[in-house]
Design a protein around this motif. Structure first.
Motif, PDB file in Angstrom:
ATOM      1  N   TRP A  25     -12.334 -27.800  27.975  1.00  0.00           N
ATOM      2  CA  TRP A  25     -13.722 -27.480  28.268  1.00  0.00           C
ATOM      3  C   TRP A  25     -14.001 -25.975  28.194  1.00  0.00           C
ATOM      4  O   TRP A  25     -15.154 -25.561  28.172  1.00  0.00           O
ATOM      5  CB  TRP A  25     -14.143 -28.041  29.619  1.00  0.00           C
ATOM      6  CG  TRP A  25     -13.374 -27.472  30.776  1.00  0.00           C
ATOM      7  CD1 TRP A  25     -12.190 -27.929  31.269  1.00  0.00           C
ATOM      8  CD2 TRP A  25     -13.730 -26.356  31.575  1.00  0.00           C
ATOM      9  NE1 TRP A  25     -11.779 -27.158  32.322  1.00  0.00           N
ATOM     10  CE2 TRP A  25     -12.707 -26.179  32.527  1.00  0.00           C
ATOM     11  CE3 TRP A  25     -14.806 -25.484  31.580  1.00  0.00           C
ATOM     12  CZ2 TRP A  25     -12.750 -25.163  33.471  1.00  0.00           C
ATOM     13  CZ3 TRP A  25     -14.839 -24.467  32.518  1.00  0.00           C
ATOM     14  CH2 TRP A  25     -13.817 -24.324  33.450  1.00  0.00           C
ATOM     15  N   LEU A  26     -12.945 -25.139  28.165  1.00  0.00           N
ATOM     16  CA  LEU A  26     -13.130 -23.688  28.074  1.00  0.00           C
ATOM     17  C   LEU A  26     -13.024 -23.171  26.646  1.00  0.00           C
ATOM     18  O   LEU A  26     -13.046 -21.969  26.436  1.00  0.00           O
ATOM     19  CB  LEU A  26     -12.079 -22.977  28.932  1.00  0.00           C
ATOM     20  CG  LEU A  26     -12.495 -22.545  30.323  1.00  0.00           C
ATOM     21  CD1 LEU A  26     -11.364 -21.819  31.022  1.00  0.00           C
ATOM     22  CD2 LEU A  26     -13.744 -21.729  30.330  1.00  0.00           C
ATOM     23  N   ARG A  27     -12.908 -24.041  25.686  1.00  0.00           N
ATOM     24  CA  ARG A  27     -12.799 -23.598  24.296  1.00  0.00           C
ATOM     25  C   ARG A  27     -14.163 -23.223  23.762  1.00  0.00           C
ATOM     26  O   ARG A  27     -15.194 -23.488  24.363  1.00  0.00           O
ATOM     27  CB  ARG A  27     -12.162 -24.699  23.462  1.00  0.00           C
ATOM     28  CG  ARG A  27     -10.778 -25.036  24.002  1.00  0.00           C
ATOM     29  CD  ARG A  27      -9.782 -25.317  22.950  1.00  0.00           C
ATOM     30  NE  ARG A  27      -8.495 -25.587  23.579  1.00  0.00           N
ATOM     31  CZ  ARG A  27      -7.797 -26.666  23.366  1.00  0.00           C
ATOM     32  NH1 ARG A  27      -8.226 -27.578  22.527  1.00  0.00           N
ATOM     33  NH2 ARG A  27      -6.652 -26.830  23.971  1.00  0.00           N
ATOM     34  N   ARG A  28     -14.157 -22.607  22.601  1.00  0.00           N
ATOM     35  CA  ARG A  28     -15.383 -22.037  22.046  1.00  0.00           C
ATOM     36  C   ARG A  28     -16.489 -23.056  21.821  1.00  0.00           C
ATOM     37  O   ARG A  28     -17.640 -22.829  22.180  1.00  0.00           O
ATOM     38  CB  ARG A  28     -15.092 -21.322  20.740  1.00  0.00           C
ATOM     39  CG  ARG A  28     -16.319 -20.615  20.210  1.00  0.00           C
ATOM     40  CD  ARG A  28     -16.154 -20.007  18.860  1.00  0.00           C
ATOM     41  NE  ARG A  28     -14.921 -19.293  18.700  1.00  0.00           N
ATOM     42  CZ  ARG A  28     -14.530 -18.791  17.551  1.00  0.00           C
ATOM     43  NH1 ARG A  28     -15.267 -18.941  16.481  1.00  0.00           N
ATOM     44  NH2 ARG A  28     -13.396 -18.141  17.461  1.00  0.00           N
ATOM     45  N   GLY A  29     -16.172 -24.191  21.221  1.00  0.00           N
ATOM     46  CA  GLY A  29     -17.188 -25.181  20.864  1.00  0.00           C
ATOM     47  C   GLY A  29     -18.046 -25.650  22.030  1.00  0.00           C
ATOM     48  O   GLY A  29     -19.273 -25.504  22.002  1.00  0.00           O
ATOM     49  N   PRO A  30     -17.436 -26.227  23.063  1.00  0.00           N
ATOM     50  CA  PRO A  30     -18.242 -26.710  24.187  1.00  0.00           C
ATOM     51  C   PRO A  30     -18.986 -25.594  24.922  1.00  0.00           C
ATOM     52  O   PRO A  30     -20.132 -25.778  25.330  1.00  0.00           O
ATOM     53  CB  PRO A  30     -17.220 -27.372  25.113  1.00  0.00           C
ATOM     54  CG  PRO A  30     -16.050 -27.677  24.257  1.00  0.00           C
ATOM     55  CD  PRO A  30     -16.031 -26.638  23.191  1.00  0.00           C
ATOM     56  N   MET A  31     -18.357 -24.445  25.073  1.00  0.00           N
ATOM     57  CA  MET A  31     -19.009 -23.356  25.801  1.00  0.00           C
ATOM     58  C   MET A  31     -20.155 -22.740  25.001  1.00  0.00           C
ATOM     59  O   MET A  31     -21.153 -22.300  25.571  1.00  0.00           O
ATOM     60  CB  MET A  31     -17.981 -22.294  26.188  1.00  0.00           C
ATOM     61  CG  MET A  31     -16.971 -22.791  27.200  1.00  0.00           C
ATOM     62  SD  MET A  31     -17.713 -23.418  28.705  1.00  0.00           S
ATOM     63  CE  MET A  31     -18.084 -21.900  29.529  1.00  0.00           C
ATOM     64  N   GLU A  32     -20.033 -22.709  23.664  1.00  0.00           N
ATOM     65  CA  GLU A  32     -21.155 -22.243  22.843  1.00  0.00           C
ATOM     66  C   GLU A  32     -22.330 -23.201  22.962  1.00  0.00           C
ATOM     67  O   GLU A  32     -23.481 -22.763  22.976  1.00  0.00           O
ATOM     68  CB  GLU A  32     -20.739 -22.099  21.382  1.00  0.00           C
ATOM     69  CG  GLU A  32     -20.040 -20.801  21.074  1.00  0.00           C
ATOM     70  CD  GLU A  32     -19.696 -20.651  19.601  1.00  0.00           C
ATOM     71  OE1 GLU A  32     -19.804 -21.635  18.842  1.00  0.00           O
ATOM     72  OE2 GLU A  32     -19.324 -19.539  19.214  1.00  0.00           O
ATOM     73  N   ASN A  33     -22.044 -24.487  23.065  1.00  0.00           N
ATOM     74  CA  ASN A  33     -23.119 -25.460  23.246  1.00  0.00           C
ATOM     75  C   ASN A  33     -23.836 -25.244  24.578  1.00  0.00           C
ATOM     76  O   ASN A  33     -25.067 -25.332  24.644  1.00  0.00           O
ATOM     77  CB  ASN A  33     -22.578 -26.885  23.157  1.00  0.00           C
ATOM     78  CG  ASN A  33     -22.140 -27.236  21.753  1.00  0.00           C
ATOM     79  OD1 ASN A  33     -22.563 -26.626  20.783  1.00  0.00           O
ATOM     80  ND2 ASN A  33     -21.280 -28.227  21.649  1.00  0.00           N
ATOM     81  N   VAL A  34     -23.083 -24.970  25.637  1.00  0.00           N
ATOM     82  CA  VAL A  34     -23.685 -24.706  26.941  1.00  0.00           C
ATOM     83  C   VAL A  34     -24.555 -23.448  26.878  1.00  0.00           C
ATOM     84  O   VAL A  34     -25.683 -23.425  27.394  1.00  0.00           O
ATOM     85  CB  VAL A  34     -22.597 -24.568  28.032  1.00  0.00           C
ATOM     86  CG1 VAL A  34     -23.178 -24.067  29.335  1.00  0.00           C
ATOM     87  CG2 VAL A  34     -21.882 -25.889  28.238  1.00  0.00           C
ATOM     88  N   ALA A  35     -24.051 -22.407  26.222  1.00  0.00           N
ATOM     89  CA  ALA A  35     -24.821 -21.166  26.102  1.00  0.00           C
ATOM     90  C   ALA A  35     -26.096 -21.388  25.299  1.00  0.00           C
ATOM     91  O   ALA A  35     -27.162 -20.873  25.649  1.00  0.00           O
ATOM     92  CB  ALA A  35     -23.959 -20.084  25.452  1.00  0.00           C
ATOM     93  N   THR A  36     -26.013 -22.181  24.241  1.00  0.00           N
ATOM     94  CA  THR A  36     -27.192 -22.474  23.433  1.00  0.00           C
ATOM     95  C   THR A  36     -28.228 -23.256  24.226  1.00  0.00           C
ATOM     96  O   THR A  36     -29.436 -22.992  24.127  1.00  0.00           O
ATOM     97  CB  THR A  36     -26.782 -23.260  22.167  1.00  0.00           C
ATOM     98  OG1 THR A  36     -25.804 -22.501  21.453  1.00  0.00           O
ATOM     99  CG2 THR A  36     -27.967 -23.527  21.277  1.00  0.00           C
ATOM    100  N   VAL A  37     -27.784 -24.203  25.034  1.00  0.00           N
ATOM    101  CA  VAL A  37     -28.702 -24.964  25.886  1.00  0.00           C
ATOM    102  C   VAL A  37     -29.371 -24.041  26.901  1.00  0.00           C
ATOM    103  O   VAL A  37     -30.574 -24.165  27.174  1.00  0.00           O
ATOM    104  CB  VAL A  37     -27.962 -26.130  26.572  1.00  0.00           C
ATOM    105  CG1 VAL A  37     -28.784 -26.744  27.688  1.00  0.00           C
ATOM    106  CG2 VAL A  37     -27.590 -27.185  25.552  1.00  0.00           C
ATOM    107  N   LEU A  38     -28.620 -23.102  27.462  1.00  0.00           N
ATOM    108  CA  LEU A  38     -29.207 -22.143  28.402  1.00  0.00           C
ATOM    109  C   LEU A  38     -30.273 -21.287  27.730  1.00  0.00           C
ATOM    110  O   LEU A  38     -31.337 -21.040  28.309  1.00  0.00           O
ATOM    111  CB  LEU A  38     -28.122 -21.235  28.990  1.00  0.00           C
ATOM    112  CG  LEU A  38     -27.436 -21.705  30.247  1.00  0.00           C
ATOM    113  CD1 LEU A  38     -26.333 -20.731  30.640  1.00  0.00           C
ATOM    114  CD2 LEU A  38     -28.420 -21.851  31.380  1.00  0.00           C
ATOM    115  N   ILE A  39     -30.014 -20.818  26.529  1.00  0.00           N
ATOM    116  CA  ILE A  39     -30.989 -20.012  25.800  1.00  0.00           C
ATOM    117  C   ILE A  39     -32.246 -20.836  25.535  1.00  0.00           C
ATOM    118  O   ILE A  39     -33.377 -20.369  25.750  1.00  0.00           O
ATOM    119  CB  ILE A  39     -30.387 -19.476  24.488  1.00  0.00           C
ATOM    120  CG1 ILE A  39     -29.272 -18.484  24.791  1.00  0.00           C
ATOM    121  CG2 ILE A  39     -31.452 -18.826  23.623  1.00  0.00           C
ATOM    122  CD1 ILE A  39     -28.423 -18.115  23.586  1.00  0.00           C
TER     123      ILE A  39
END
Length: 64
Positions: free
Chosen positions: A12-26
């Motif tokens: 869950w700390l890898r780039r793919g899932p965390m980039e998705n979370v950041a994109t949802v926040l934006i």
């Protein structure tokens, strides 16, 4: 000889899932900015977008 290196990072700390979370926040921050119903959502829209953007910059350095 091929060596497969297993990352010690949790999945869950890898780039793919965390980039998705950041994109949802934006996206949530922008939607909060554009809505006209709640002053509270409008007030926190900038900080939400800022946190998402900073998170995306940091997470883009994470391993795949």
């Amino acid at each position: 000889m091929t060596t497969t290196t297993k990352s010690s990072w949790p999945r869950w700390l890898r780039r793919g899932p965390m980039e998705n979370v950041a994109t949802v926040l934006i996206a949530a921050g922008v939607l909060m900015l554009l809505q006209s119903f709640s002053m509270t959502l409008y007030t926190y829209s900038f900080i939400t977008t800022l946190v998402g953007t900073a998170m995306f910059v940091v997470v883009s350095k994470f391993p795949e």
